[in-house]
Design a protein around this motif. Structure first.
Motif, short mmCIF file in Angstrom:
data_model
loop_
_atom_site.label_atom_id
_atom_site.label_comp_id
_atom_site.label_asym_id
_atom_site.label_seq_id
_atom_site.Cartn_x
_atom_site.Cartn_y
_atom_site.Cartn_z
N ILE A 160 0.87 -1.18 0.00
CA ILE A 160 0.00 0.00 0.00
C ILE A 160 0.90 1.23 0.00
CG2 ILE A 160 -1.78 1.27 1.27
CD1 ILE A 160 -2.44 -1.47 2.67
N ILE A 161 0.70 2.10 -0.98
CA ILE A 161 1.52 3.30 -1.05
C ILE A 161 0.67 4.51 -0.66
CG2 ILE A 161 2.92 4.77 -2.57
CD1 ILE A 161 4.26 2.19 -2.50
N ALA A 162 1.22 5.36 0.17
CA ALA A 162 0.53 6.58 0.59
C ALA A 162 1.48 7.77 0.41
CB ALA A 162 0.10 6.46 2.05
N PRO A 163 0.93 8.96 0.20
CA PRO A 163 1.83 10.09 -0.09
C PRO A 163 2.57 10.66 1.12
CG PRO A 163 -0.47 10.79 -0.20
CD PRO A 163 -0.48 9.32 0.03
N THR A 164 2.08 10.45 2.31
CA THR A 164 2.81 10.98 3.47
C THR A 164 3.08 9.87 4.48
OG1 THR A 164 0.84 11.53 4.76
CG2 THR A 164 1.67 13.25 3.28
N ARG A 165 4.12 10.12 5.28
CA ARG A 165 4.48 9.15 6.31
C ARG A 165 3.34 8.94 7.29
NH1 ARG A 165 9.85 12.25 8.44
NH2 ARG A 165 11.16 11.97 6.61
N ASP A 166 2.70 10.06 7.63
CA ASP A 166 1.68 10.00 8.68
C ASP A 166 0.48 9.20 8.22
OD1 ASP A 166 3.20 12.16 10.24
OD2 ASP A 166 2.83 13.03 8.26
N LEU A 167 0.15 9.34 6.94
CA LEU A 167 -0.98 8.57 6.42
C LEU A 167 -0.61 7.09 6.35
CD1 LEU A 167 -3.79 8.36 5.30
CD2 LEU A 167 -2.94 9.01 3.05
N ALA A 168 0.63 6.81 5.91
CA ALA A 168 1.06 5.41 5.86
C ALA A 168 0.98 4.80 7.27
CB ALA A 168 2.48 5.31 5.32
N ASN A 169 1.44 5.55 8.26
CA ASN A 169 1.38 5.04 9.63
C ASN A 169 -0.06 4.82 10.07
OD1 ASN A 169 4.13 5.17 9.75
ND2 ASN A 169 4.24 7.06 10.92
N GLN A 170 -0.92 5.75 9.68
CA GLN A 170 -2.33 5.63 10.08
C GLN A 170 -2.98 4.39 9.46
OE1 GLN A 170 -5.11 9.20 10.13
NE2 GLN A 170 -5.95 8.09 8.41
N ILE A 171 -2.63 4.11 8.20
CA ILE A 171 -3.20 2.92 7.54
C ILE A 171 -2.73 1.66 8.27
CG2 ILE A 171 -3.24 1.56 5.40
CD1 ILE A 171 -2.87 4.29 3.91
N LYS A 172 -1.45 1.66 8.64
CA LYS A 172 -0.94 0.49 9.39
C LYS A 172 -1.74 0.32 10.69
CE LYS A 172 2.91 -1.01 12.24
NZ LYS A 172 2.73 -2.44 12.14
N VAL A 230 2.65 -4.40 3.48
CA VAL A 230 3.62 -3.32 3.68
C VAL A 230 2.96 -2.01 3.28
CG1 VAL A 230 5.83 -2.36 2.91
CG2 VAL A 230 5.61 -4.82 3.35
N ILE A 231 3.07 -1.02 4.15
CA ILE A 231 2.48 0.28 3.87
C ILE A 231 3.65 1.27 3.79
CG2 ILE A 231 0.75 1.98 4.56
CD1 ILE A 231 0.72 -1.20 6.48
N ALA A 232 3.80 1.91 2.63
CA ALA A 232 5.03 2.65 2.41
C ALA A 232 4.79 4.01 1.78
CB ALA A 232 5.95 1.84 1.50
N THR A 233 5.76 4.90 1.97
CA THR A 233 5.82 6.11 1.15
C THR A 233 6.79 5.81 -0.01
OG1 THR A 233 7.46 6.93 2.73
CG2 THR A 233 5.23 7.82 2.89
N GLY A 263 -1.03 17.58 6.58
CA GLY A 263 -2.19 17.05 7.30
C GLY A 263 -3.46 17.06 6.47
N ALA A 264 -3.34 17.37 5.18
CA ALA A 264 -4.56 17.57 4.37
C ALA A 264 -5.15 16.27 3.84
CB ALA A 264 -4.27 18.49 3.20
N ARG A 265 -4.31 15.31 3.54
CA ARG A 265 -4.80 14.11 2.86
C ARG A 265 -4.90 12.92 3.81
NH1 ARG A 265 -5.68 13.27 -2.94
NH2 ARG A 265 -5.10 15.20 -3.92
N GLY A 266 -6.08 12.38 3.88
CA GLY A 266 -6.25 11.08 4.52
C GLY A 266 -6.23 11.06 6.04
N MET A 267 -5.69 12.09 6.67
CA MET A 267 -5.54 12.02 8.12
C MET A 267 -6.92 12.01 8.78
SD MET A 267 -2.45 11.55 8.46
CE MET A 267 -2.43 11.44 10.24
N ASP A 268 -7.09 11.06 9.67
CA ASP A 268 -8.42 10.82 10.27
C ASP A 268 -8.37 11.21 11.75
OD1 ASP A 268 -11.10 9.75 10.28
OD2 ASP A 268 -10.27 8.10 11.46
#
Ligand SMILES: Nc1ncnc2c1ncn2[C@@H]1O[C@H](COP(=O)(O)OP(=O)(O)OP(=O)(O)O)[C@@H](O)[C@H]1O
Length: 785
Positions: A192-204, A292-295, A521-526
């Motif tokens: 799973i690829i996400a554009p920011t570290r924080d979003l990748a961490n959140q998905i994990k 694996v969730i990565a930037t 913080g604009a994309r995906g952060m929940d």
């Protein structure tokens, strides 16, 4: 939803179930339906429910077309006998929507009854307090479970896209574990690829929550062997935590467990700012992380290591979360490289087994609230168009939620943006504090890192003066025994440790709270229960506006958003209208109504400058590069845009003679050789400048080139302003990714990918730990993500 099912027919086939609504009597079933079908196939009849399920064994799905003819026959019999199905369906609909306790086809549980999803996964979801699927989940999950095609899915912000792709991925891994007697888990199943570290961490964290493990982000350099001590993170709406939860990486001892496949599932986040050595070491084991969730940057970095490469030869699913962002100019090359590299790896593995190459060995899932041309052209050009588009947004509706009350406040300059936003926050907080409520939770977006730091600092001081007891990095510790207002600062130049902590705290705070952030913080952060999104200045793209405001009104809630924007930028509202986004309120800001805020900001800024810290000037410089990029998009003169910022500096310092100190070469960078009298009025280019003022990369951006001074933070690398991202970081050239490793002759590849032929690429012995010391050294260079 069940309603949509009812609205079609009183009898239908859904997956391997024949579903009848309660208007059909048991007698009718006995006389007609049970005799029509072989009764032995009817394994589960639940006549007391609003729905009567006739569950058929799984293999019956292959003969469903035959059933369909019989169902049509029964339906027409019903209609012939005076059954008015359309009337029935409406009354049933009303009843059904009130009757929440009953299971419907929208429930996660129905996936289990349809034999689509394993019970362990459904149990995990139920423990998070979730029962019904959201519409995007209802559409995507069964689709992804029933076939192996790719998918583009557009659904509004906060509607549960993470689990829409997460559940099918988890199911895929569970099936693999259950079907393989040897439990060979040496290959990654999904990336799973996400554009920011924080979003990748959140998905994990989201996936780990379903698995019932406490997520531990792999920051082992900071947390040492006690990684798990401080970093419990949970997901979902119930503050769920499990008694017997384990760390996701601590699974080795449970290998033999056949009862619970979850015990063998491991997720790993591969993002910059966290220990590269730890990330790589996960692939040295016999059981590697299956998800694996990565930037993109860090993934391309560690995939060069043999043991990592070996684990990616058989992925089944590639997910691009926030797909339009990932396929935007800054990331696109990396994404193409990742895609073609993974295909190459797979085919090389097939070749080793004497099997023929395949064109698309895994499926790609692209999710976002905003799907644009970049996504569609990537799909066509790179994925060959073999992808279904499931659109959950009505084409006549805006992509933004109608549950968000959107206000536009027009100001004269950036100074007024700051003052207007602060006045708005002050008023809303006053109401919350006066009524003893703790329901003000706001996210404030600013364009540049410097402006985030400046504003979070100024706002913290203002609120502390007014309300006291503000919890902020810019103030001494508050008195924990009193009501606290949290003010957090969030951007890509903080350490990852600070970012993780901020995300965690803002998610879980019970206080009135404000997160001042860049577009990181604009994309995906929940963040749950965000009541307000406030924007100081317009974003670079209209899609970013949709994602910014989408931080509120999530998971069915309501929210408010306010955009403070200068009148010269008012053309942005027309651009939004093209996306069908309109404001319910439009106002002009009257600074006279915010005198006390204005006075406070001026005092605070001038005092800081007197103490040798001219934060207002640094912020203004960072904003100059930002606003000038709007010149062509808004069709306005750069000078006018610059004035909104440069005049603000004079106002902030309450001194009409104040000019921004800026080296001539930076001014030339903004305007070319153009000279304009206004420039002399606003800029002081006459003196020599110390390195500290303008050579400080921390202050003005990451890149060392001149453009870097103006870098914003639309992404972790702050690249959007200069679009020179991949070139500057030299993924392809500097690291010699494909060339150095001599993969260019590979017959499968287009030479862009990473997985070319190398003789021993499946030889695990090459991955000795000592070989990692090189990578440790290099990690600093590529640690941008
Ligand atoms: N079926 C469900 N029932 C209840 N809550 C849910 C459900 N699915 C997801 N949620 C919750 O909804 C919130 C938003 O989910 P998620 O972050 O996946 O949204 P998203 O569509 O990916 O948003 P964005 O477009 O901003 O990335 C999360 O807090 C999640 O726990």
């Amino acid at each position: 939803m069940s309603q949509s099912f009812l609205s079609k027919r009183a009898i239908s086939i859904v997956s391997n179930k024949l579903v009848l609504d309660s208007s059909i009597s048991l007698n009718f079933i006995r006389n007609n339906i049970a005799s029509t079908f072989n009764t032995r196939t009817i394994i589960n009849l639940q006549p007391k429910n609003k729905f009567n399920y006739l569950s058929l064994p799984r293999h019956f799905s292959t003969i469903i077309p035959r059933f369909q003819a019989q169902v049509d026959e029964i339906t027409s019999k019903l209609e012939h006998n005076g059954f008015d199905l359309s009337k029935k369906k409406n009354s049933e609909k009303a009843e059904q929507s009130e009757s929440k306790n009953e299971e419907s086809l929208a429930d996660f549980a129905s996936l289990q009854y349809q034999n689509l999803v394993d019970k362990t996964i459904i149990d995990g979801i139920h423990k998070l307090g979730m029962k019904e699927m959201t519409p995007v989940q209802q559409k995507s999950i069964p689709y992804l479970l029933k076939n192996k095609f790719g998918l583009i899915s557009r659904a509004k912000t906060g509607t549960g896209k993470t689990l829409a792709f997460g559940i099918p991925i988890l199911q895929e891994v569970v099936e693999k574990i259950k079907s393989d007697p040897n439990k060979d888990l040496s290959k990654v199943s999904a990336l799973i690829i996400a554009p920011t570290r924080d979003l990748a961490n959140q998905i994990k964290i989201a996936l780990d929550s379903v698995l019932g493990v406490e997520s531990v982000l792999n920051n082992d350099s900071k947390y040492g062997s006690n990684r798990n001590r401080n970093r419990k993170t949970s997901y979902g709406n119930s503050g769920y935590s499990r008694g017997n939860s384990r760390n996701s990486y601590d699974y080795g001892n449970d290998r033999g467990s056949s009862r619970n496949p979850f015990s063998l599932i491991k997720t790993l986040n591969v993002v910059g700012g966290e220990s590269r050595g730890y990330q790589i070491s996960n692939f040295e084991k016999k059981i590697v992380p299956q998800i694996v969730i990565a930037t993109p940057g860090r993934f391309l970095d560690i995939i060069e290591v043999d043991c990592v490469l070996n684990a990616f030869t058989d992925i089944k699913t590639l997910v691009l979360d926030e797909a339009d962002r990932l396929l935007d100019i800054g990331f696109k090359d990396d994404l193409i490289k990742i895609n073609s590299g993974l295909i190459k790896l797979h085919n090389m593995s097939l070749e080793q087994q004497g099997l023929p190459a395949v064109k698309q060995p895994f499926r790609t899932l692209l999710f976002s609230a905003t799907i644009d041309k970049s996504v569609l052209s990537f799909t066509k050009a790179v994925l060959g168009g073999d992808v279904k588009y499931l659109d959950n947004v009505n084409p006549n509706e805006p992509e933004a939620h109608t549950r968000i009350e959107q206000t536009y406040v027009q100001t004269k300059n950036y100074f007024e943006n700051f003052i207007g936003a602060t006045k708005y926050i002050d008023d809303a907080l006053t109401t919350a504090v006066d009524t003893n409520e703790k329901n003000f939770k706001a996210i404030i977006f600013l364009p540049t890192v410097k402006s985030v730091t400046f504003y979070s600092n100024a706002l913290s001081h203002y609120l502390d003066d007014k309300f006291q007891n503000v919890n902020s990095v810019h103030l001494p510790r508050p008195d924990r025994n009193r009501n606290i207002i949290d003010v957090y600062e969030f951007h890509g130049k903080l350490t990852q440790n600070a970012r993780d902590r901020t995300v965690h705290n803002f998610k879980h705070t019970k206080n009135n709270a404000i997160l001042v952030t860049s577009d990181v913080g604009a994309r995906g952060m929940d963040f749950p229960h965000v009541s307000h999104v406030i924007q100081i200045g317009i974003p670079t793209e209209s899609s970013t506006y949709v994602h910014r405001i989408g931080r509120t009104a999530r998971a069915g809630n309501y929210g408010k958003s306010v955009l403070f924007s200068t009148e010269i930028e008012s053309g942005f509202t027309t651009i939004l209208e093209a996306r069908k986004i309109t404001f319910s309120k439009k106002e002009k800001f009257d600074i006279k109504k915010a005198e006390s805020v204005e006075k406070h900001f001026v005092n605070w800024s001038t005092q800081a400058a007197e103490n040798g810290d001219d934060l207002a000037q640094e912020t203004s410089i960072s904003l100059l590069g930002y606003v000038t990029q709007f010149s062509s998009m808004l069709r306005v003169d750069k000078i006018d845009l610059v004035e909104t910022v440069a005049l603000s500096y004079k106002l902030m310092m309450d001194d009409a003679s104040k000019r921004i100190r800026l080296p001539r070469n930076l001014l030339t960078h903004l305007f070319g050789e153009r000279r304009h009298p206004i420039l002399d009025d606003y800029f002081d280019t006459g003196r020599s400048f110390s390195n500290r003022e303008f050579g400080d990369r921390q202050s003005f951006g990451r890149n060392s080139d001149k453009k870097g001074y103006f870098s914003n933070d639309n992404n972790d690398g702050g690249f959007l302003a200069d679009k020179g991202f991949s070139k500057d970081r030299g993924f392809s050239k500097d690291r010699g990714f494909s060339k150095d490793r001599g993969f260019s002759n590979d017959k499968y590849g287009d030479k862009k990918g990473f997985g070319g032929r190398r003789p021993n690429y499946l030889d695990n012995k090459r991955d000795s730990r000592s070989s990692f010391k090189d990578y440790g050294r290099r990690s600093n260079r590529y640690d941008d993500f």
